[in-house]
Structure formats: structure tokens, C-alpha cells
Design a protein around this motif. Sequence first.
Motif, PDB file in Angstrom:
ATOM      1  N   THR A  52      28.438  -9.135   2.367  1.00  0.00           N
ATOM      2  CA  THR A  52      27.793  -9.191   1.064  1.00  0.00           C
ATOM      3  C   THR A  52      26.353  -9.640   1.259  1.00  0.00           C
ATOM      4  OG1 THR A  52      29.859  -9.723  -0.083  1.00  0.00           O
ATOM      5  CG2 THR A  52      27.805 -10.260  -1.215  1.00  0.00           C
ATOM      6  N   VAL A  53      25.422  -8.906   0.693  1.00  0.00           N
ATOM      7  CA  VAL A  53      24.014  -9.300   0.735  1.00  0.00           C
ATOM      8  C   VAL A  53      23.560  -9.596  -0.691  1.00  0.00           C
ATOM      9  CG1 VAL A  53      23.536  -7.967   2.814  1.00  0.00           C
ATOM     10  CG2 VAL A  53      23.227  -6.899   0.598  1.00  0.00           C
ATOM     11  N   TYR A  54      22.566 -10.440  -0.792  1.00  0.00           N
ATOM     12  CA  TYR A  54      22.151 -10.936  -2.100  1.00  0.00           C
ATOM     13  C   TYR A  54      20.773 -10.391  -2.484  1.00  0.00           C
ATOM     14  CZ  TYR A  54      26.137 -13.947  -1.477  1.00  0.00           C
ATOM     15  OH  TYR A  54      27.419 -14.394  -1.275  1.00  0.00           O
ATOM     16  N   ILE A  55      20.604 -10.143  -3.764  1.00  0.00           N
ATOM     17  CA  ILE A  55      19.337  -9.624  -4.281  1.00  0.00           C
ATOM     18  C   ILE A  55      18.857 -10.547  -5.385  1.00  0.00           C
ATOM     19  CG2 ILE A  55      19.531  -7.188  -3.648  1.00  0.00           C
ATOM     20  CD1 ILE A  55      20.969  -6.654  -6.232  1.00  0.00           C
ATOM     21  N   ARG A  56      17.548 -10.737  -5.426  1.00  0.00           N
ATOM     22  CA  ARG A  56      16.980 -11.675  -6.380  1.00  0.00           C
ATOM     23  C   ARG A  56      15.694 -11.123  -6.999  1.00  0.00           C
ATOM     24  NH1 ARG A  56      21.300 -13.276  -5.961  1.00  0.00           N
ATOM     25  NH2 ARG A  56      22.088 -15.353  -5.480  1.00  0.00           N
ATOM     26  N   ASN A  57      15.230 -11.822  -8.014  1.00  0.00           N
ATOM     27  CA  ASN A  57      13.923 -11.621  -8.626  1.00  0.00           C
ATOM     28  C   ASN A  57      13.661 -10.180  -9.041  1.00  0.00           C
ATOM     29  OD1 ASN A  57      13.531 -14.376  -8.128  1.00  0.00           O
ATOM     30  ND2 ASN A  57      12.726 -13.978  -6.092  1.00  0.00           N
ATOM     31  N   GLY A  58      12.459  -9.673  -8.678  1.00  0.00           N
ATOM     32  CA  GLY A  58      12.034  -8.360  -9.146  1.00  0.00           C
ATOM     33  C   GLY A  58      12.931  -7.219  -8.719  1.00  0.00           C
ATOM     34  N   LEU A  59      13.508  -7.308  -7.519  1.00  0.00           N
ATOM     35  CA  LEU A  59      14.368  -6.231  -7.044  1.00  0.00           C
ATOM     36  C   LEU A  59      15.605  -6.093  -7.919  1.00  0.00           C
ATOM     37  CD1 LEU A  59      14.971  -4.058  -4.938  1.00  0.00           C
ATOM     38  CD2 LEU A  59      16.111  -5.805  -3.569  1.00  0.00           C
ATOM     39  N   LEU A  60      16.162  -7.219  -8.318  1.00  0.00           N
ATOM     40  CA  LEU A  60      17.335  -7.197  -9.193  1.00  0.00           C
ATOM     41  C   LEU A  60      16.979  -6.560 -10.540  1.00  0.00           C
ATOM     42  CD1 LEU A  60      20.278  -7.928  -9.662  1.00  0.00           C
ATOM     43  CD2 LEU A  60      19.553 -10.242 -10.275  1.00  0.00           C
ATOM     44  N   ASP A  61      15.817  -6.884 -11.072  1.00  0.00           N
ATOM     45  CA  ASP A  61      15.362  -6.292 -12.334  1.00  0.00           C
ATOM     46  C   ASP A  61      15.178  -4.779 -12.188  1.00  0.00           C
ATOM     47  OD1 ASP A  61      15.346  -8.762 -13.563  1.00  0.00           O
ATOM     48  OD2 ASP A  61      13.235  -9.147 -13.097  1.00  0.00           O
ATOM     49  N   ASP A  62      14.639  -4.352 -11.039  1.00  0.00           N
ATOM     50  CA  ASP A  62      14.410  -2.926 -10.818  1.00  0.00           C
ATOM     51  C   ASP A  62      15.732  -2.164 -10.719  1.00  0.00           C
ATOM     52  OD1 ASP A  62      11.729  -3.314 -10.898  1.00  0.00           O
ATOM     53  OD2 ASP A  62      11.393  -3.172  -8.734  1.00  0.00           O
ATOM     54  N   LEU A  63      16.739  -2.767 -10.105  1.00  0.00           N
ATOM     55  CA  LEU A  63      18.046  -2.119 -10.023  1.00  0.00           C
ATOM     56  C   LEU A  63      18.708  -2.041 -11.396  1.00  0.00           C
ATOM     57  CD1 LEU A  63      19.422  -3.569  -6.663  1.00  0.00           C
ATOM     58  CD2 LEU A  63      19.017  -1.161  -7.175  1.00  0.00           C
TER      59      LEU A  63
ATOM     60  N   SER B  18      10.879   8.870  -6.100  1.00  0.00           N
ATOM     61  CA  SER B  18      12.306   8.925  -5.761  1.00  0.00           C
ATOM     62  C   SER B  18      12.662   8.013  -4.596  1.00  0.00           C
ATOM     63  CB  SER B  18      12.705  10.362  -5.412  1.00  0.00           C
ATOM     64  OG  SER B  18      12.018  10.796  -4.244  1.00  0.00           O
ATOM     65  N   THR B  19      11.665   7.627  -3.808  1.00  0.00           N
ATOM     66  CA  THR B  19      11.919   6.843  -2.600  1.00  0.00           C
ATOM     67  C   THR B  19      11.420   5.411  -2.714  1.00  0.00           C
ATOM     68  OG1 THR B  19      11.584   8.927  -1.396  1.00  0.00           O
ATOM     69  CG2 THR B  19      11.744   6.957  -0.058  1.00  0.00           C
ATOM     70  N   ARG B  20      10.685   5.103  -3.768  1.00  0.00           N
ATOM     71  CA  ARG B  20      10.068   3.777  -3.888  1.00  0.00           C
ATOM     72  C   ARG B  20      11.110   2.666  -3.897  1.00  0.00           C
ATOM     73  NH1 ARG B  20       6.975   4.654  -8.091  1.00  0.00           N
ATOM     74  NH2 ARG B  20       5.209   5.273  -6.772  1.00  0.00           N
ATOM     75  N   LEU B  21      12.119   2.781  -4.731  1.00  0.00           N
ATOM     76  CA  LEU B  21      13.133   1.729  -4.809  1.00  0.00           C
ATOM     77  C   LEU B  21      13.978   1.683  -3.543  1.00  0.00           C
ATOM     78  CD1 LEU B  21      14.352  -0.536  -6.451  1.00  0.00           C
ATOM     79  CD2 LEU B  21      15.828   1.136  -7.602  1.00  0.00           C
ATOM     80  N   ILE B  22      14.187   2.814  -2.927  1.00  0.00           N
ATOM     81  CA  ILE B  22      14.928   2.862  -1.660  1.00  0.00           C
ATOM     82  C   ILE B  22      14.233   1.998  -0.618  1.00  0.00           C
ATOM     83  CG2 ILE B  22      15.453   4.359   0.311  1.00  0.00           C
ATOM     84  CD1 ILE B  22      16.167   6.549  -1.688  1.00  0.00           C
ATOM     85  N   VAL B  23      12.921   2.145  -0.500  1.00  0.00           N
ATOM     86  CA  VAL B  23      12.152   1.375   0.480  1.00  0.00           C
ATOM     87  C   VAL B  23      12.213  -0.112   0.150  1.00  0.00           C
ATOM     88  CG1 VAL B  23       9.807   0.908   1.334  1.00  0.00           C
ATOM     89  CG2 VAL B  23      10.625   3.265   1.119  1.00  0.00           C
TER      90      VAL B  23
ATOM     91  N   ALA C 130       0.827  -1.205   0.000  1.00  0.00           N
ATOM     92  CA  ALA C 130       0.000   0.000   0.000  1.00  0.00           C
ATOM     93  C   ALA C 130       0.863   1.258   0.000  1.00  0.00           C
ATOM     94  CB  ALA C 130      -0.930  -0.002   1.208  1.00  0.00           C
ATOM     95  N   VAL C 131       1.929   1.254   0.762  1.00  0.00           N
ATOM     96  CA  VAL C 131       2.820   2.410   0.834  1.00  0.00           C
ATOM     97  C   VAL C 131       3.574   2.601  -0.475  1.00  0.00           C
ATOM     98  CG1 VAL C 131       4.934   3.268   1.922  1.00  0.00           C
ATOM     99  CG2 VAL C 131       3.048   2.448   3.343  1.00  0.00           C
ATOM    100  N   LEU C 132       4.052   1.523  -1.055  1.00  0.00           N
ATOM    101  CA  LEU C 132       4.806   1.620  -2.307  1.00  0.00           C
ATOM    102  C   LEU C 132       3.949   2.157  -3.453  1.00  0.00           C
ATOM    103  CD1 LEU C 132       6.903  -1.679  -2.184  1.00  0.00           C
ATOM    104  CD2 LEU C 132       7.750   0.653  -1.932  1.00  0.00           C
ATOM    105  N   GLU C 133       2.660   1.946  -3.370  1.00  0.00           N
ATOM    106  CA  GLU C 133       1.771   2.425  -4.426  1.00  0.00           C
ATOM    107  C   GLU C 133       1.623   3.947  -4.419  1.00  0.00           C
ATOM    108  OE1 GLU C 133      -1.891   0.347  -3.893  1.00  0.00           O
ATOM    109  OE2 GLU C 133      -1.203  -1.476  -4.934  1.00  0.00           O
TER     110      GLU C 133
END
Length: 227
Positions: free
Chosen positions: A90-101, A30-35, A22-25
Motif C-alpha cells: 500500500t502506498v500513500y498519497i497526500r496533498n495536491g496529488l490526492l485532490d487531482d485524483l 493525458s500524461t500529466r497526472l501519470i507523471v 518544466a516538463v509538467l507545464e
Amino acid sequence: MNTVRVSRRHAPRRVTSDELTAVLEVIAPSTRLIVRVLAHTGIRVGELRELRWSDIDLDLGLIRIRRGVTGDGGTLSKESEPKTPAGVRTVYIRNGLLDDLRAHVQTAPMTGVNGLVFPSPADPRKHFRENTIRRNIKRACEKAGVQHFSPHDLRNTFATLAGRAPGVSVRDVQAALGHTTPSMALRYMKSDEEQQTKVAEGVASQLTAVNQPGTVASLDARRASTQ
């Protein structure tokens, strides 16, 4: 319309998936990807603000945490490295977040090795202000009708959800958060009513036989036969 001033200090809590959605919507773009990065990785907001493109490997899907910053503007303080060796990780990122970055790097104003991943919208050479992140989250919570949460609550959320993942130990969560001891990670791993109900049901199911009529008597008889 009067707005409620929210203190930075409040009881830490876990943000639900519905609340985060709900918040991301409604949050400022500018802050959406940060969150999203904060929620999906559990990194500290100061570590996120100091991220450079040289710290992210979009092919392997990982982020190397090496530095952090505190403060804003004239009070900005750069840390050359985390306060403890455990903070270097080292932290790992996957799926949609990786695509967004991957999409984010295509529009980033500075993508060189020293380019900030999340620079100030006003000046790409400067860090995104922490106060702006907090303010945008607060406004989005109000707009979405969601209980206020902070960047630190997203770290709590990550720890709690990570601790529930199959095969994940407390030490695994400790390493992801950059904590020096498991006890520190446990402070972030919140247990809610739903999980506590599952705990009670799980124990009860394993103790059902003990509660059956005649079970205790049969156990006493078994002991007597071995004496």
C-alpha cells in the motif's frame, strides 16, 4: 526539424523539482497526472497502468498495489500479482496529488470497480500504452529543454527524496518501492553533489575539536594521567 532518438537505456538519474515542473507545464494533458503519480509514489509504470478504481481509496488517501502489466497491444501481458510478496503493498498519497485524483475520477470514462484509472484515450477498456507515456515524456523534455528522463527515473527520484525525509529509514523506502531487500532500495537512493557536500560538512563540524591546536596534546596528557 530532426528529433534525437533516445534509447530506453541510460544511466539512471534523479529528476529535479525544476525539471519536473518544466516538463509538467508542456506535457500532453493525458500524461500529466501519470507523471505526477509516478514521481509521488515511486510505483512501477506497469503497476500504474493496471490500476483500477477499486485499488484507490480517495478518502484514506492510499493506493493498493496488487497487479501489474507489461508490454503493449498484442504483446500485453497481465500479471495477476507482483513477482514477489513485497510487491503487494500500500502506498500513500497526500496533498495536491490526492485532490487531482479526486478531480480525475469525475471525468474518468469508467469508474466502476474494474475501471482503469489510466485507460487508453482511444478505448477506455484498454491499458494506456507504455510507449505513449515514454514518447510524451520525451517530447515534453525536448520542448522544455530538459535532459531526458524515463518513468524509471521517476522511481529513482522518489527513492532518493524519500530517503532524505526526516525519520524515514531504508526499510521504509524498501517497503514503498516493493523491494524484497534493503540493498535493492539502496540502488535507487541516489546521492548527488549537494548531499555529499552536506555529508562532508556534517562530519567536519563534529570533528572540529579534534583539529584544534593542542587538542591532540591534551588528549595524550589525559591518557597519561589515567595510566
